[in-house]
Design a protein around this motif. Structure first.
Motif, mmCIF file in Angstrom:
data_model
loop_
_atom_site.group_PDB
_atom_site.id
_atom_site.type_symbol
_atom_site.label_atom_id
_atom_site.label_comp_id
_atom_site.label_asym_id
_atom_site.label_seq_id
_atom_site.Cartn_x
_atom_site.Cartn_y
_atom_site.Cartn_z
ATOM 1 N N THR A 55 0.846 -1.193 0.000
ATOM 2 C CA THR A 55 0.000 0.000 0.000
ATOM 3 C C THR A 55 0.877 1.236 0.000
ATOM 4 O OG1 THR A 55 -1.649 -1.222 1.289
ATOM 5 C CG2 THR A 55 -1.893 1.176 1.186
ATOM 6 N N ASP A 56 0.683 2.128 -0.984
ATOM 7 C CA ASP A 56 1.494 3.342 -1.020
ATOM 8 C C ASP A 56 0.883 4.415 -0.122
ATOM 9 O OD1 ASP A 56 -0.499 4.766 -2.438
ATOM 10 O OD2 ASP A 56 0.494 4.489 -4.369
ATOM 11 N N GLY A 57 1.532 5.553 -0.055
ATOM 12 C CA GLY A 57 1.105 6.628 0.833
ATOM 13 C C GLY A 57 -0.220 7.255 0.469
ATOM 14 N N LEU A 58 -0.730 6.966 -0.725
ATOM 15 C CA LEU A 58 -2.037 7.479 -1.147
ATOM 16 C C LEU A 58 -3.136 6.442 -0.962
ATOM 17 C CD1 LEU A 58 -0.925 9.304 -4.421
ATOM 18 C CD2 LEU A 58 -1.369 10.310 -2.167
ATOM 19 N N GLY A 59 -2.772 5.276 -0.440
ATOM 20 C CA GLY A 59 -3.753 4.226 -0.197
ATOM 21 C C GLY A 59 -3.968 3.281 -1.364
ATOM 22 N N HIS A 60 -3.207 3.446 -2.444
ATOM 23 C CA HIS A 60 -3.326 2.527 -3.581
ATOM 24 C C HIS A 60 -2.687 1.189 -3.220
ATOM 25 C CE1 HIS A 60 -3.423 6.515 -5.737
ATOM 26 N NE2 HIS A 60 -4.620 5.990 -5.940
ATOM 27 N N VAL A 61 -3.386 0.118 -3.543
ATOM 28 C CA VAL A 61 -2.953 -1.231 -3.144
ATOM 29 C C VAL A 61 -2.533 -2.034 -4.370
ATOM 30 C CG1 VAL A 61 -3.715 -3.410 -2.090
ATOM 31 C CG2 VAL A 61 -4.480 -1.218 -1.145
ATOM 32 N N GLN A 62 -1.419 -2.738 -4.216
ATOM 33 C CA GLN A 62 -0.940 -3.673 -5.236
ATOM 34 C C GLN A 62 -0.736 -5.020 -4.552
ATOM 35 O OE1 GLN A 62 2.939 -2.758 -6.806
ATOM 36 N NE2 GLN A 62 2.928 -4.492 -8.182
ATOM 37 N N GLU A 63 -1.226 -6.082 -5.170
ATOM 38 C CA GLU A 63 -1.021 -7.419 -4.625
ATOM 39 C C GLU A 63 -0.055 -8.188 -5.520
ATOM 40 O OE1 GLU A 63 -4.157 -9.637 -2.791
ATOM 41 O OE2 GLU A 63 -5.522 -7.921 -2.952
ATOM 42 N N VAL A 64 0.863 -8.917 -4.881
ATOM 43 C CA VAL A 64 1.850 -9.711 -5.595
ATOM 44 C C VAL A 64 1.793 -11.129 -5.048
ATOM 45 C CG1 VAL A 64 4.304 -10.004 -6.116
ATOM 46 C CG2 VAL A 64 3.348 -7.699 -5.911
ATOM 47 N N GLU A 65 1.592 -12.089 -5.939
ATOM 48 C CA GLU A 65 1.558 -13.495 -5.534
ATOM 49 C C GLU A 65 2.473 -14.293 -6.443
ATOM 50 O OE1 GLU A 65 -2.270 -15.238 -4.185
ATOM 51 O OE2 GLU A 65 -3.117 -13.532 -5.278
ATOM 52 N N GLY A 66 3.029 -15.372 -5.901
ATOM 53 C CA GLY A 66 3.860 -16.219 -6.732
ATOM 54 C C GLY A 66 4.477 -17.342 -5.934
ATOM 55 N N PRO A 67 5.153 -18.231 -6.641
ATOM 56 C CA PRO A 67 5.801 -19.355 -5.955
ATOM 57 C C PRO A 67 7.053 -18.900 -5.212
ATOM 58 C CG PRO A 67 6.258 -19.421 -8.308
ATOM 59 C CD PRO A 67 5.283 -18.300 -8.086
ATOM 60 N N GLY A 68 7.243 -19.414 -4.016
ATOM 61 C CA GLY A 68 8.460 -19.196 -3.245
ATOM 62 C C GLY A 68 8.826 -17.742 -3.035
ATOM 63 N N VAL A 69 10.099 -17.543 -2.701
ATOM 64 C CA VAL A 69 10.675 -16.212 -2.506
ATOM 65 C C VAL A 69 12.048 -16.193 -3.157
ATOM 66 C CG1 VAL A 69 9.414 -15.617 -0.397
ATOM 67 C CG2 VAL A 69 11.562 -16.872 -0.217
ATOM 68 N N VAL A 70 12.369 -15.107 -3.823
ATOM 69 C CA VAL A 70 13.637 -14.931 -4.538
ATOM 70 C C VAL A 70 14.060 -16.193 -5.301
ATOM 71 C CG1 VAL A 70 14.469 -13.017 -3.119
ATOM 72 C CG2 VAL A 70 15.053 -15.348 -2.429
ATOM 73 N N GLY A 71 13.090 -16.811 -5.978
ATOM 74 C CA GLY A 71 13.372 -17.979 -6.794
ATOM 75 C C GLY A 71 13.585 -19.281 -6.045
ATOM 76 N N GLU A 72 13.295 -19.289 -4.760
ATOM 77 C CA GLU A 72 13.493 -20.491 -3.946
ATOM 78 C C GLU A 72 12.213 -20.883 -3.221
ATOM 79 O OE1 GLU A 72 17.129 -20.876 -1.623
ATOM 80 O OE2 GLU A 72 17.795 -18.953 -2.423
ATOM 81 N N GLN A 73 12.127 -22.173 -2.921
ATOM 82 C CA GLN A 73 11.068 -22.709 -2.062
ATOM 83 C C GLN A 73 11.777 -23.496 -0.959
ATOM 84 O OE1 GLN A 73 8.625 -24.749 -5.084
ATOM 85 N NE2 GLN A 73 7.062 -23.194 -4.730
ATOM 86 N N PRO A 74 12.353 -22.763 -0.003
ATOM 87 C CA PRO A 74 13.235 -23.401 0.979
ATOM 88 C C PRO A 74 12.510 -24.344 1.940
ATOM 89 C CG PRO A 74 12.781 -21.151 1.622
ATOM 90 C CD PRO A 74 12.197 -21.339 0.241
ATOM 91 N N VAL A 75 13.221 -25.397 2.339
ATOM 92 C CA VAL A 75 12.777 -26.307 3.394
ATOM 93 C C VAL A 75 13.556 -25.931 4.648
ATOM 94 C CG1 VAL A 75 12.719 -28.691 4.195
ATOM 95 C CG2 VAL A 75 12.209 -28.168 1.795
ATOM 96 N N LEU A 76 12.835 -25.721 5.740
ATOM 97 C CA LEU A 76 13.456 -25.388 7.017
ATOM 98 C C LEU A 76 13.199 -26.511 8.005
ATOM 99 C CD1 LEU A 76 12.498 -22.538 5.669
ATOM 100 C CD2 LEU A 76 13.192 -21.641 7.876
ATOM 101 N N LYS A 77 14.264 -27.151 8.419
ATOM 102 C CA LYS A 77 14.165 -28.177 9.457
ATOM 103 C C LYS A 77 13.952 -27.474 10.796
ATOM 104 C CE LYS A 77 17.213 -31.309 6.977
ATOM 105 N NZ LYS A 77 18.572 -31.855 6.900
ATOM 106 N N PRO A 78 13.528 -28.212 11.828
ATOM 107 C CA PRO A 78 13.356 -27.585 13.141
ATOM 108 C C PRO A 78 14.636 -26.858 13.564
ATOM 109 C CG PRO A 78 12.418 -29.778 13.161
ATOM 110 C CD PRO A 78 13.142 -29.634 11.842
ATOM 111 N N GLY A 79 14.468 -25.620 13.995
ATOM 112 C CA GLY A 79 15.598 -24.823 14.449
ATOM 113 C C GLY A 79 16.347 -24.102 13.338
#
Length: 131
Positions: A55-79
């Motif tokens: 949301t910008d300072g004028l209240g305009h909203v943009q939505e972004v959806e997609g797979p993973g983040v920065v080209g990755e779909q990381p697996v996180l083990k406990p800890g």
């Protein structure tokens, strides 16, 4: 830093205004944001998708959806922890972002959303406001 925990997954965000990439006179303001995702749970999880609401300072909203983040779909083990940096431009000197990460429990396949806390994008240009 902004932080929120959902189902033992903690997401922390540190936004940074990028003066050197911004052109305030042209209405172009750029931020980087560093995201840290910590798996405090007892099972491995995988980040499958992202959904951002910007949301910008004028209240305009943009939505972004997609797979993973920065080209990755990381697996996180406990800890384990995953850290990445991304960025966003805005046409205003302030705004905010919030979102969710779609996660999957590796063992059961169960999916759930993890909340990314709302975080403020403020530059030294223009009036500041609390979002």
């Amino acid at each position: 830093m902004y932080s929120q925990t959902t189902r033992a997954i903690t997401v922390a965000v540190l936004p940074i205004y990028l003066e050197d990439q911004s052109e305030p006179d042209d209405g172009h303001f750029v931020w980087a944001y560093q995201v840290t995702i910590d798996n405090g749970g007892a099972e491995s999880v995988q980040l499958l998708r992202r959904h951002w609401i910007i949301t910008d300072g004028l209240g305009h909203v943009q939505e972004v959806e997609g797979p993973g983040v920065v080209g990755e779909q990381p697996v996180l083990k406990p800890g384990e922890r995953f850290v990445y940096t991304s960025g966003t431009p805005l046409p205003t000197p302030s705004g905010f972002m919030r979102g969710t990460y779609g996660m999957r429990m590796v063992s059961s396949g169960e999916t759930f959303d993890v909340v990314v806390p709302a975080f403020s994008l403020d530059s030294p240009h223009g009036a500041h406001s609390i979002h």
